[in-house]
Design an enzyme around this catalytic site. Structure first.
Site, mmCIF file in Angstrom:
data_model
loop_
_atom_site.group_PDB
_atom_site.id
_atom_site.type_symbol
_atom_site.label_atom_id
_atom_site.label_comp_id
_atom_site.label_asym_id
_atom_site.label_seq_id
_atom_site.Cartn_x
_atom_site.Cartn_y
_atom_site.Cartn_z
ATOM 1 N N ILE A 1 0.833 -1.200 0.000
ATOM 2 C CA ILE A 1 0.000 0.000 0.000
ATOM 3 C C ILE A 1 0.867 1.250 0.000
ATOM 4 C CG2 ILE A 1 -1.720 1.274 1.351
ATOM 5 C CD1 ILE A 1 -2.628 -1.588 2.362
ATOM 6 N N ASP A 2 1.940 1.237 0.774
ATOM 7 C CA ASP A 2 2.845 2.372 0.857
ATOM 8 C C ASP A 2 3.481 2.650 -0.497
ATOM 9 O OD1 ASP A 2 3.861 4.401 2.420
ATOM 10 O OD2 ASP A 2 5.520 3.236 3.212
ATOM 11 N N ASP A 3 4.016 1.612 -1.127
ATOM 12 C CA ASP A 3 4.620 1.772 -2.454
ATOM 13 C C ASP A 3 3.603 2.294 -3.454
ATOM 14 O OD1 ASP A 3 7.515 0.124 -2.922
ATOM 15 O OD2 ASP A 3 6.447 -0.280 -1.074
#
Length: 661
Positions: free
Chosen positions: A402-404
């Site tokens: 999700i962060d990427d």
């Protein structure tokens, strides 16, 4: 209190007193813009020169010597260890040993027992005699800390594979775990993706309890070889630890009466689960530890070394090796090309590169081709959500991050791509998937939604670091920032994420950093998100954060935070100034409207003055986090992309995007 040069030995690292009000609003020196522009130009050229012909960037991902030791132990277990590989690994391990004979898990950190045990065993495999001075210092230190009996469970599992430890003295991990449904406590999907991929193969290893003939004894790592496993004190019966100790005793008893057909079926189910998750490059989740345990488990179940699954798995491990000019060989725990590429794209765009610059377009092309369009384990919790995320690694379609994904969206919005229809389709999929991965409490975790059970961390074998993936401030902030720049600042999901961030601000004004060290990272992520989502610079939460950042600025103008802050609050925002942490603080202050403050001027001056002639920055300190305290990372590209981003925003102002909020 006197600060040390590396923020370690004995004293806490640097910190200054809070700046007064008159100091806060002072104007930067007239030559600072020129210095920032010169640094910006050199850093831009340096980063452009590091781009691969295919469009991606990747810096080395340095962790600790347990990766190198376990690589050698795996090769010994499978019978494929060779002399050149062993000596190259041993050269790296020896070079990382501290003067007191120990090995640390991060630069400047204290000696760590499990890392020292594993490094010592690896050097014994390489032929280093136990009476050699460097080996004698290591074994004496291990004994002084209670011997191998006090090492973590995972270290003792490696020792058990060769008979240096008894399987009976390890926590039981039954393969029948694979049959627990997702709604049942302690099912495999209650664990974070990194732990899940490790635990499933370890259930097979635990059931089989293999022992390969040990090439030597390790009596010197016991406090008393006649009593190698002294009993550990029982936890209070009414505590969670006491409950799980009793559960482990029950599982040991169950092992003796387990229904053999059921156990064999469970191991076959585990094998199918493992094989189904092998990636196209032969690895598992793009992470070295799950690959190592998966290879052991499959080998125990009859997969010979010539089997395509084993052959490709072993070949994938060779791609984790970084060879140095001195002939040493370091093993990366993971590789970070998607993360590095999106951060480099953001940095170069913010530094002033035109949106249609060939390097940015090439990076966007590569990123677009890496988008994941099939379901993975995340779909267990979100079965109706269409895919569309990005992973961290070259090959990892099972576990998009999700962060990427949030950062890739922010990066692609900075690029003017010739195929706008392709770009919009990819971004639409990605935004929908990211928003849909929001947890019930309003925040976002890294890989799964609602991965918030507190039970897995209490299990006896889960002493190797964080094993669940609850929402964190840094990931939530990146998603909120992305959604705001996608024109969704008033979307209910964005507002719930914003509320989560405001509710999780710490009393001092900072935010905890889950995936970077630590409060400087968390605060550096949250302030740009708040302002992107429409929170005014005068908001009390923003002012508290700004005041906190100013109060913890080092005397040299930079910011630093030692990894010990995860364990000891006295270390929060204390440590040697680093380029990446200084950049995070500057990005936060610039987002909060503090461009003309003395703190920003001193931080920019620090970056300009410490830049090398080639446009890079030196940063031996670890500023990345795998598991808070337990597993730390030095992302070698952080020292480049984040200072470039901060300098670019100082010179050119806050970034603009393809869509406004």
């Amino acid at each position: 209190m006197t600060a040390t040069t590396d923020g370690s030995a004995g004293a806490l690292g640097p910190r200054t007193a809070p700046a007064d009000e008159a100091h806060r609003t002072s104007t930067a020196p007239a030559d600072l813009q020129d210095a920032a522009r010169r640094a910006l130009k050199r850093a831009t050229a340096h980063l452009l020169d590091r781009q691969d012909d295919e469009g991606w960037w990747k810096g080395d991902l340095e962790t600790n010597v347990t990766m190198d030791a376990e690589d050698l132990l795996l090769r010994e277990f499978l019978g494929v260890r060779d002399g050149p590989t062993t000596e190259a690994a041993a050269r790296w391990i020896r070079a990382q040993q501290r003067d007191d004979g120990t090995w640390a898990t991060f630069h400047g950190g204290p000696g760590e027992l499990s890392a020292t045990v594993e490094a010592y065993v690896a050097l014994r495999l390489a032929g280093d005699p136990p009476d050699a001075p460097h080996m004698a210092r290591a074994s004496a230190w291990v004994r002084s800390r209670g011997g191998m009996a006090r090492a973590r469970v995972f270290t003792r599992i490696w020792l058990a594979l060769f008979g240096w430890w008894k399987w009976d003295d390890l926590p039981e991990l039954p393969p029948e775990l694979i049959y627990l449904p997702p709604w049942f406590p302690l099912n495999i999907y209650d664990f974070g993706q990194w732990a899940r991929q490790t635990i499933v193969p370890l259930t097979v290893v635990s059931a089989r309890r293999p022992v390969r003939p040990a090439p030597f004894a390790l009596d010197e790592l016991h406090t008393d070889p006649r009593r190698p496993a002294p009993p550990r004190p029982a936890a209070p019966a009414a505590s969670w630890e006491g409950l799980f100790q009793r559960l482990d005793k029950a599982l040991h008893a169950y092992r003796r009466v387990a229904i053999r057909p059921l156990r064999r079926a469970a191991m076959r189910a585990a094998a199918r689960w493992i094989v189904e998750r092998q990636e196209n490059d032969g690895c598992w989740g793009g992470i070295q530890p799950p690959a190592v345990y998966s290879l052991i488990a499959l080998h125990l179940l009859g997969y010979d070394l010539g089997h395509p699954v084993m052959r490709e798995g072993l070949a994938s491990l060779d791609r984790f090796a970084v060879w140095h000019e001195d002939g040493s060989r370091m093993i990366e725990a993971c590789q970070s090309p998607v993360w590095d590429t999106c951060l480099a794209t953001i940095a170069l765009a913010d530094a002033g590169l035109p949106a249609d610059h060939p390097a940015l377009v090439k990076a966007a092309d590569w990123l677009l081709a890496e988008q994941i369009v099939r379901p993975g384990d995340w779909a267990v919790r979100r079965p109706q959500l269409p895919p569309g995320g990005w992973a961290f690694e070259f090959h990892n379609d099972t576990y998009p991050d999700i962060d990427d994904t949030a950062e890739v969206i922010l990066a692609l919005r900075r690029v003017e791509h010739p195929d706008s229809a392709r770009m919009e389709a990819a971004l639409t999929r990605a935004v929908r998937w990211t928003a849909g991965m929001q947890s019930r409490d309003g925040g976002w975790g890294a890989f799964d939604a609602d991965n918030t059970s507190t039970l897995p961390n209490k299990l006896p074998f889960c002493d190797f670091g964080e094993v669940v993936d609850p929402p964190s401030a840094d990931v939530t902030a990146h998603v909120v920032e992305m959604l705001a720049h996608e024109g969704r600042a008033h979307d209910p999901r964005t507002r719930r994420g914003l509320a989560w961030l405001l509710a999780n601000q710490e009393p001092g004004g900072a935010w905890f950093g889950r995936w970077g060290v630590n409060h400087v990272y968390g605060t550096g992520a949250v302030l740009p998100a708040l302002t992107a989502a429409g929170v005014p610079p005068a908001h009390p939460a923003v002012r508290r954060a700004v005041a906190w950042l100013e109060s913890v600025q080092n005397e040299d103008g930079g910011w630093g935070e030692d990894l010990r802050s995860y364990r000891d609050p006295a270390w929060i925002a204390r440590g040697t100034s680093t380029a990446s942490q200084t950049a995070w603080a500057l990005m936060a202050l610039l987002a909060a409207g503090e461009r003309d403050s003395a703190a920003v001027a001193r931080g920019v001056r620090r970056l300009a003055d410490t830049q090398a002639e080639d446009g890079s920055w030196d940063e031996p300190h670890f500023t990345g986090t795998g598991f808070p305290w337990d597993f730390s990372i030095n992302y070698h590209l952080y020292r480049q992309v984040f200072p470039l981003t901060a300098l670019g925003r100082y010179v050119h102002g806050e970034p603009s995007f393809g869509k406004g909020s």
